[in-house]
Design an enzyme around this catalytic site. Structure first.
Site, short mmCIF file in Angstrom:
data_model
loop_
_atom_site.label_atom_id
_atom_site.label_comp_id
_atom_site.label_asym_id
_atom_site.label_seq_id
_atom_site.Cartn_x
_atom_site.Cartn_y
_atom_site.Cartn_z
N GLN A 3 0.65 -1.21 -0.02
CA GLN A 3 -0.04 0.10 0.10
C GLN A 3 0.69 1.38 -0.07
OE1 GLN A 3 -3.75 0.73 2.10
NE2 GLN A 3 -2.96 -0.78 3.42
N ILE A 43 14.56 -8.20 2.04
CA ILE A 43 15.38 -7.48 2.72
C ILE A 43 15.94 -8.71 3.73
CG2 ILE A 43 14.13 -5.65 2.95
CD1 ILE A 43 12.84 -6.37 5.55
N ALA A 77 7.41 -5.63 5.19
CA ALA A 77 6.82 -6.20 6.49
C ALA A 77 6.11 -7.38 6.36
CB ALA A 77 6.36 -5.19 7.35
N THR A 82 2.68 -8.30 7.79
CA THR A 82 1.54 -7.80 8.30
C THR A 82 0.51 -8.61 8.52
OG1 THR A 82 1.11 -7.05 5.99
CG2 THR A 82 2.29 -5.49 7.17
N THR A 139 4.14 0.40 13.84
CA THR A 139 2.86 0.39 13.97
C THR A 139 2.48 0.75 15.49
OG1 THR A 139 1.13 -1.43 14.05
CG2 THR A 139 3.45 -2.17 14.73
N ASP A 140 1.12 0.78 15.65
CA ASP A 140 0.59 1.33 16.83
C ASP A 140 0.36 -0.21 17.77
OD1 ASP A 140 -1.35 0.31 14.98
OD2 ASP A 140 -3.12 1.20 16.29
N TYR A 170 2.49 -10.13 16.08
CA TYR A 170 2.89 -8.98 14.90
C TYR A 170 3.36 -7.77 16.08
CZ TYR A 170 2.01 -5.08 12.16
OH TYR A 170 2.16 -3.69 11.14
N LYS A 176 7.51 -6.29 15.33
CA LYS A 176 7.65 -4.85 15.03
C LYS A 176 8.43 -4.24 16.17
CE LYS A 176 6.31 -3.13 11.62
NZ LYS A 176 7.01 -2.57 10.54
N TRP A 179 -3.96 1.91 11.24
CA TRP A 179 -5.13 1.72 10.81
C TRP A 179 -5.07 2.14 9.24
CZ3 TRP A 179 -10.22 2.48 13.86
CH2 TRP A 179 -9.99 2.00 15.17
#
Length: 290
Positions: free
Chosen positions: A12, A39, A62, A64, A103-104, A127, A131, A152
């Protein structure tokens, strides 16, 4: 602008960066998918650095799949920690600045006020753990870095909540959506704009930053806004997380405080509903074009 390499360019955020690069005629940005430059493959990474000699590396690569990570912890850790370590070492050796996306989900979700960068982290799923491990690898291995936590994420590209709701809204008249998980939706195009602004500014204010769109929403609020802005007559019923069990637990509250990135780097952040309207308009335009 300096030479830039984007890893994980088919996701994205990578596709949003590509769109901005085309619109702004930024020929110095090189986009590499995970197939072109994994990577985890150090030899390939060394060849990429030798060929492009980047001043900046943007890591969009990543693992995800939040629920799958519960069963694939090793794979998630490899990509989100070990792969990030590889990039960090090479950036340090080649004196390149690393911009890494996090990420949150590094937070537990037990808070009730917007989370600053100095808040304690306590992931509640694999996850999030992977991260956070990636963040720690960046900090330990290279000084010239920007870690940007976001939340989000959605856009016109890939699979995301907005596109899923629009699809389901065409198939069903009623939907149940969780209301007791609260965060901030983030339009990936806004995040991409933020990243390019950091590079263009040539700032050396390295460190950890939070970026999401302004405002607060539950997934229920988010879904309601999607249908209202797209003028779809869908009845949305709010439900608790307990009624919609998933493999991985999600933070109940992960609203991030963006004061630091606005104050230190001068980044302007749009309100989430305004950006959502922009994305929906673009989705309908692209559909009409087809």
């Amino acid at each position: 602008m300096h030479t830039i390499v984007v890893f994980g360019a088919s996701g994205q955020l990578g596709q949003c960066l590509q769109k901005l690069a085309r619109e702004q005629n930024l020929e110095q940005i090189n986009f590499l998918s995970s197939q072109q430059a994994n990577i985890l493959d150090v030899d390939t990474l060394q060849k990429v650095f030798a060929e492009y000699k980047p001043a900046y590396c943007i890591n969009c690569a990543a693992y995800t799949a939040v629920d799958k990570a519960e069963d694939e912890a090793e794979q998630a850790m490899k990509l989100n920690r070990d792969g990030v370590s590889n990039l960090s070492r090479l950036c340090r050796e080649q004196d390149a600045t690393l911009i890494h996306i996090s990420t949150d989900f590094v937070f537990s979700g037990s808070h009730h006020l917007p989370l600053t960068e100095s808040e304690d982290t306590l992931p509640i799923n694999v996850y999030g753990e992977s991260k956070l491990a990636g963040e720690k690898a960046v900090v330990a291995l290279t000084q010239k870095h920007f870690i940007i936590r976001t939340s989000w994420l959605y856009s016109e590209y890939g699979n995301n909540f907005v596109k899923t709701m629009l699809r389901l809204g065409k198939e069903r008249e009623q939907l149940k959506v969780i209301w007791d998980q609260v965060g901030s939706p983030t339009y990936a195009m806004d995040l991409a704009t933020c990243i390019l602004s950091i590079i263009k500014s040539k700032t050396s204010q390295y460190g950890l930053y939070h970026y999401s769109n302004e405002g607060v929403a539950s997934w229920y609020d988010f879904a309601q806004a999607i249908f209202e802005l797209s003028r779809m007559a869908v009845k949305v019923t709010p439900v608790r997380s307990a009624e919609y069990l998933t493999k991985a637990r999600r933070p109940a509250y992960s609203v991030m405080d963006k004061s630091k990135i606005k104050r230190t780097l001068g980044i302007a952040i749009p309100y989430w509903k305004h950006s959502l309207q922009t994305c929906i308009n673009r989705l309908y335009i692209s559909t009409d074009d087809k």
